[in-house]
Motif scaffolding. Structure first.
Motif, PDB file in Angstrom:
ATOM      1  N   THR A 112       0.827  -1.214   0.000  1.00 15.40           N
ATOM      2  CA  THR A 112       0.000   0.000   0.000  1.00 15.40           C
ATOM      3  C   THR A 112       0.856   1.257   0.000  1.00 15.40           C
ATOM      4  O   THR A 112       0.483   2.274  -0.572  1.00 15.40           O
ATOM      5  N   ALA A 113       2.007   1.161   0.655  1.00 17.90           N
ATOM      6  CA  ALA A 113       2.836   2.353   0.825  1.00 17.90           C
ATOM      7  C   ALA A 113       3.882   2.512  -0.281  1.00 17.90           C
ATOM      8  O   ALA A 113       4.600   3.501  -0.304  1.00 17.90           O
ATOM      9  N   LEU A 114       3.987   1.547  -1.206  1.00 13.99           N
ATOM     10  CA  LEU A 114       5.026   1.629  -2.246  1.00 13.99           C
ATOM     11  C   LEU A 114       4.704   2.698  -3.278  1.00 13.99           C
ATOM     12  O   LEU A 114       3.576   2.827  -3.731  1.00 13.99           O
ATOM     13  N   PHE A 126     -11.268  16.042   5.163  1.00 22.69           N
ATOM     14  CA  PHE A 126     -10.343  17.068   5.626  1.00 22.69           C
ATOM     15  C   PHE A 126     -11.134  18.108   6.414  1.00 22.69           C
ATOM     16  O   PHE A 126     -12.038  18.752   5.863  1.00 22.69           O
ATOM     17  N   GLY A 127     -10.780  18.293   7.677  1.00 16.30           N
ATOM     18  CA  GLY A 127     -11.473  19.275   8.495  1.00 16.30           C
ATOM     19  C   GLY A 127     -10.498  20.325   9.003  1.00 16.30           C
ATOM     20  O   GLY A 127      -9.306  20.291   8.727  1.00 16.30           O
ATOM     21  N   SER A 128     -11.067  21.262   9.752  1.00 15.67           N
ATOM     22  CA  SER A 128     -10.227  22.265  10.398  1.00 15.67           C
ATOM     23  C   SER A 128     -10.752  22.451  11.816  1.00 15.67           C
ATOM     24  O   SER A 128     -10.892  23.555  12.300  1.00 15.67           O
ATOM     25  N   GLY A 129     -11.105  21.324  12.433  1.00 15.39           N
ATOM     26  CA  GLY A 129     -11.570  21.363  13.804  1.00 15.39           C
ATOM     27  C   GLY A 129     -13.079  21.222  13.967  1.00 15.39           C
ATOM     28  O   GLY A 129     -13.609  21.440  15.061  1.00 15.39           O
ATOM     29  N   GLN A 130     -13.788  20.834  12.909  1.00 13.45           N
ATOM     30  CA  GLN A 130     -15.251  20.734  12.987  1.00 13.45           C
ATOM     31  C   GLN A 130     -15.722  19.707  14.028  1.00 13.45           C
ATOM     32  O   GLN A 130     -15.168  18.619  14.124  1.00 13.45           O
ATOM     33  N   GLN A 156      -1.232  19.220  12.780  1.00 13.52           N
ATOM     34  CA  GLN A 156      -0.970  20.383  11.936  1.00 13.52           C
ATOM     35  C   GLN A 156       0.090  20.046  10.888  1.00 13.52           C
ATOM     36  O   GLN A 156       0.480  20.897  10.102  1.00 13.52           O
ATOM     37  N   ASP A 157       0.513  18.791  10.865  1.00 13.23           N
ATOM     38  CA  ASP A 157       1.633  18.393  10.014  1.00 13.23           C
ATOM     39  C   ASP A 157       1.116  17.684   8.765  1.00 13.23           C
ATOM     40  O   ASP A 157       0.421  16.673   8.850  1.00 13.23           O
ATOM     41  N   HIS A 158       1.481  18.193   7.589  1.00 12.98           N
ATOM     42  CA  HIS A 158       0.947  17.656   6.339  1.00 12.98           C
ATOM     43  C   HIS A 158       1.347  16.202   6.117  1.00 12.98           C
ATOM     44  O   HIS A 158       0.507  15.361   5.750  1.00 12.98           O
ATOM     45  N   MET A 205      -1.168  12.977   5.621  1.00 10.57           N
ATOM     46  CA  MET A 205      -1.260  12.181   4.403  1.00 10.57           C
ATOM     47  C   MET A 205      -0.875  10.723   4.646  1.00 10.57           C
ATOM     48  O   MET A 205      -1.457   9.810   4.063  1.00 10.57           O
ATOM     49  N   ALA A 206       0.093  10.487   5.529  1.00  5.16           N
ATOM     50  CA  ALA A 206       0.450   9.101   5.852  1.00  5.16           C
ATOM     51  C   ALA A 206      -0.725   8.403   6.525  1.00  5.16           C
ATOM     52  O   ALA A 206      -1.065   7.257   6.204  1.00  5.16           O
ATOM     53  N   PHE A 207      -1.388   9.108   7.435  1.00  2.00           N
ATOM     54  CA  PHE A 207      -2.533   8.545   8.145  1.00  2.00           C
ATOM     55  C   PHE A 207      -3.665   8.239   7.159  1.00  2.00           C
ATOM     56  O   PHE A 207      -4.248   7.148   7.174  1.00  2.00           O
TER      57      PHE A 207
END
Lengths: 418, 418
Positions: A22-24, A411-415, B348-350, B354-356
């Protein structure tokens, strides 16, 4: 080792490999694929030597020349296997694609990311090239694969798997990405079909008996690749020349494959125009016709079709032909007797075309084209694992994309939810 | 009637209905849905009367007040059931959509058409409103449904199904579009799970034991809706205030549902900033905390977490909390102990985000938002059948689109294959 211990060991190894795959990065997978292709050609002499063993067992069992020909590995075939892997390497990587992204009123961005399925069990009976084809598609789509080929090709398959797995590992694939079950006992498959903890999907490709055994015993999801009893229906409004051209192509261009036409329905209003043109053309192409009573009333020399004929995938130069009273009746007949693989209508009438498209319950439905186009490559999908006759997840030609699943990403910003 | 005869009769009727449903125009389906909603409210008195029977049996069996409350139908709940059907009627019709159309070099236009799956077997244990919710989603997506509710609600479910089915048929639905298995014998379900000829998909929704029984006995494809043991991981770079706000919301806003958070992983570098803020806030919200040894070294009054806690969906005001050394370790921990439903990272780390997203193997993966948003409605899908924890066909919230399949459609102008 006992069957269960053996397969559990393989499956555990595959699950670990799947997480690493998955990570390759795409370039790592592609480099490994190209190394696999080269390794097949570099090991040509040895592959042919072990292939001899399978051929000799086949001869000792008095198998047919066609059977032995399917087993045979020669220089040309090994090169074709390698080229096929190179083609897979050249395709776009399906993993990681983000799609259907939308922004919600609260600012959340919700979408989907394409990810590998995980561990795939691939069960097949056929030519040894399926071993390298399936392995390369699984590697490219980021899945670990456990291969189970037919016992008739076990020596060839073991060597092919060893050669490509070793080459892939040298270029950065995790051990366990490509594994072949090295023994032929059936118990191993029966145990494999229960390993939901490690295996995510089973793909059986082969005869009906094989697939039914898998379906009846598997607790893991299965995507079936059943046979193709394909129909063509010629509507009253059809262009007669086009109908003749398409039917001849669909029946005779390669009769032994699943997308060749096996049965023909002809609207009663066009029968007397089409049949006098079509029947002699089919006969001079060497096609045996099995006809309904209405067709035989016009061409008494034709063999009668039995009920069984409408259900049969001949894979040979045989075509059953029936006169039918309406598009409606044709749709119902195909849904009852066809195999839900690929069916076509020849028509100049828009309403008939759209009714046929909407209501024929098949994986692929064609208007005014030969059923022979039912193929991942012809559809522009690059390559295919096979043609799924299942309705869930993958229906029709199954390409790289169908070897993936998706996850929702947010993707959130604290919702928080009120 | 014997169990097998009964269910075969229902299944045959459903298959005939499915063919008719495929051809229904959206306005006919919507009119039927609105009539079904009205009929529920028109029959409120009678629904409450039969509901009394289920309640009395429950009381005689000394069921808990919570159990009896879930069973209860009152005016408000019946109105909510009707409104839910009206919302489904208002959604876009998913059937017939043509997409991914491309033109091939030979002029063939190849694409996909969205079509109903066919016949769906829906097996559930819970509130009677699931009966009308599931039926309305299946009607809207053009599928026939065979409903099998829990025995605890059999009288209510039978009446609900009768009322909505009759109303739908009066407005043009085929008989057999909505059927409920009227008896409670388990043999009927076991027989149903083998009827591949008639039923295309089984959706079990309920406890783990129910789902496992279905998976182990079904030869029909199954889409499972397992539990939600959701994790939040707080990365070293997280905004502490945001982390606190999201964790409190995910745990306490509605603890009894599958998208509430159950376990918390905290990066070791942020533990001493976050924990002194978070622990008192959770405690004053009434949350019981079960902590790893590292957390307990700082807050010795907390209960110790056992191995079992990391695997448990509490559905209650309980949270297990662990300090972890890296994002890498958090991903691996979640993939091992979580239930692959919904997991979130606060960061706060991109690169961590993205890894998560890429590597947590769950149906829904969130960045900086409460897990409570894992819901078809919140995702903008209109409504949902449930949240699939399967990887094939539907993963995550399963809306109308996931109740359909596709077929390949090909428009030609006489093309043949060379």
């Amino acid at each position: 080792m006992k069957p269960r211990e053996l397969i559990v060991e393989l499956a555990k190894k595959a699950k670990v490999a799947a997480a690493a795959l998955t990570a390759l990065q795409p370039h790592v997978k592609n480099k490994a694929l190209l190394a696999m292709a080269d390794a097949l050609q570099d090991n040509q002499a040895e592959l042919q030597k072990v292939n001899e063993q399978d051929l000799e067992i086949g001869k000792a069992q008095a198998k047919s020349p066609a059977f032995l020909d399917r087993l045979l590995l020669n220089e040309k075939r090994i090169r074709a296997m390698a080229d096929s892997i190179r083609q897979v390497a050249a395709l776009d990587d399906p993993v990681g694609e983000i799609y259907e992204m939308r922004t919600r009123p609260n600012g959340l961005r919700v979408g989907r990311m394409r990810v590998p399925i995980g561990v795939i069990g691939f069960i097949y009976e056929s030519r040894p090239n399926v071993t390298s084809d399936a392995a390369s598609l699984c590697v490219k789509s980021g899945n670990a694969v456990i291969l189970r080929g037919g016992s008739e090709a076990i020596h060839s398959n073991r060597k092919i798997a060893e050669v490509i797995s070793d080459a892939g590992i040298r270029e950065g694939l995790p051990a366990g990405a490509i594994q072949l079950i090295p023994v032929t006992e059936r118990e191993v498959v029966n145990e494999m079909l229960k390993l939901n903890e490690y295996i995510d999907l089973i793909i059986p490709r082969g005869g009906r008996a094989l697939i039914e055994t898998v379906v009846n015993n598997s607790t893991i999801p299965v995507i079936k690749h059943y046979d193709g009893n394909c129909y063509i229906y010629v509507d009253a409004s059809a262009d007669v020349e086009m109908a003749k051209r398409i039917i001849l192509n669909a029946k005779t261009q390669r009769p032994g494959v699943c997308n060749a036409v096996e049965s023909l329905l002809i609207h009663q209003d066009i029968a007397d125009t089409l049949l006098p043109v079509l029947i002699p053309a089919l006969e001079s192409a060497g096609v045996e016709i099995r006809a309904c009573e209405q067709v035989r009333a016009r061409f008494p020399h034709l063999k009668p079709a039995t009920q069984e004929d409408w259900l049969t995938e001949y894979l040979a130069l045989i075509l059953s032909v029936k006169i039918i009273e309406s598009t409606e009746a044709a749709i119902e007949f195909i849904n009852t007797y066809g195999s839900h693989h690929t069916d076509a209508i020849i028509t100049q009438d828009h309403d008939s075309a759209m009714a046929f498209l909407s209501r024929v319950d098949s994986a692929c439905v064609f208007v005014n084209a030969s059923t022979r186009f039912s193929d991942g490559g012809e559809f522009g999908m690059g390559c295919e694992v096979g043609i799924s006759t299942d309705k869930l997840h993958a229906r029709g030609p199954m390409g790289l994309k169908e070897l993936t699943t998706s996850k929702f990403i947010v993707f959130g910003s604290g919702q928080i939810r009120e």
